[in-house]
Design a protein around this motif. Structure first.
Motif: not given
Length: 159
Positions: A40-45, A99-102, A104-111, A149-155
Motif C-alpha cells: 500500500n505504499i504511496k508517495g515519492k519514495r 504514506a511513505d514516512e508513516q 517507515v515510522r510503523l516499521v521502527i515502532e514494530n522493531l 538506525w538505517m530507517l531513522k537515518s532515512y527519516l
C-alpha cells in the motif's frame, strides 16, 4: 531438578518457550505489517520503500521460521493460528498506513517493540543457560538495531 535432552532445566526452558511464543506472535504481526506497507505504499519514495519492505518481510518470514523451530527444539509447540498471534501480540498493527514516512515510522515502532521482547527473553534464556536461544536472539537484536538506525537515518532522525 529435571533436565531435557539438551541438558537444560525443564522448568526454566518452559518459561523461555512461552516467551519465544510471544516473540513469534509479535513477529507474525510485524511480518503482516510489512506486507501491508509493501502493498500500500504511496508517495515519492514508493520505488525505494516498496523494495525495502519486500526485503524486510522476506527476512521476517525467515525469522518466524527460526523462532518456531527453536521452540520445537526446546520441546514445545509454536503458536500457529491467527487467533493466537492476535491474542499474544503487542506490536502496533498498521491499518491503512500508506504514506511513505508513516510506513517507515510503523516499521521502527514494530522493531522497537520486538527489541523489548527480545531483551526480556535474553535475560530468561541466560538464566536457563540456553545458549542456542541466546545466540539466535543476539543475532536478531544486532540486525534490528541496525535496521532502526538505517530507517531513522532515512527519516533524518536521531536514534
Amino acid at each position: 531438578m529435571s533436565y531435557n535432552a539438551l541438558g537444560l532445566e525443564k522448568a526454566k526452558v518452559e518459561k523461555v518457550a512461552k516467551e519465544l511464543n510471544i516473540l513469534l506472535a509479535n513477529f507474525q504481526t510485524y511480518y503482516q505489517n510489512l506486507r501491508g506497507v509493501h502493498w500500500n505504499i504511496k508517495g515519492k519514495r514508493f520505488f525505494e520503500l516498496h523494495v525495502k519492505f519486500e526485503e524486510l518481510y522476506n527476512l521476517a518470514a525467515e525469522h518466524v521460521d527460526v523462532i518456531a523451530e527453536r521452540i520445537l527444539t526446546l520441546g514445545f509447540t509454536p503458536l500457529h493460528t491467527l487467533e493466537e498471534y492476535a491474542k499474544n501480540s503487542s506490536v502496533p498493527v498498521g491499518k491503512n498506513i500508506c504514506a511513505d514516512e508513516q510506513t517507515v515510522r510503523l516499521v521502527i515502532e514494530n522493531l522497537t517493540e520486538l527489541l523489548k521482547i527480545e531483551r526480556k527473553l535474553l535475560e530468561l534464556s541466560d538464566q536457563a543457560g540456553d545458549e542456542g536461544t541466546n545466540s539466535m536472539l543476539s543475532d536478531l537484536v544486532t540486525e534490528q538495531e541496525k535496521n532502526i538506525w538505517m530507517l531513522k537515518s532515512y527519516l533524518n532522525e536521531a536514534i
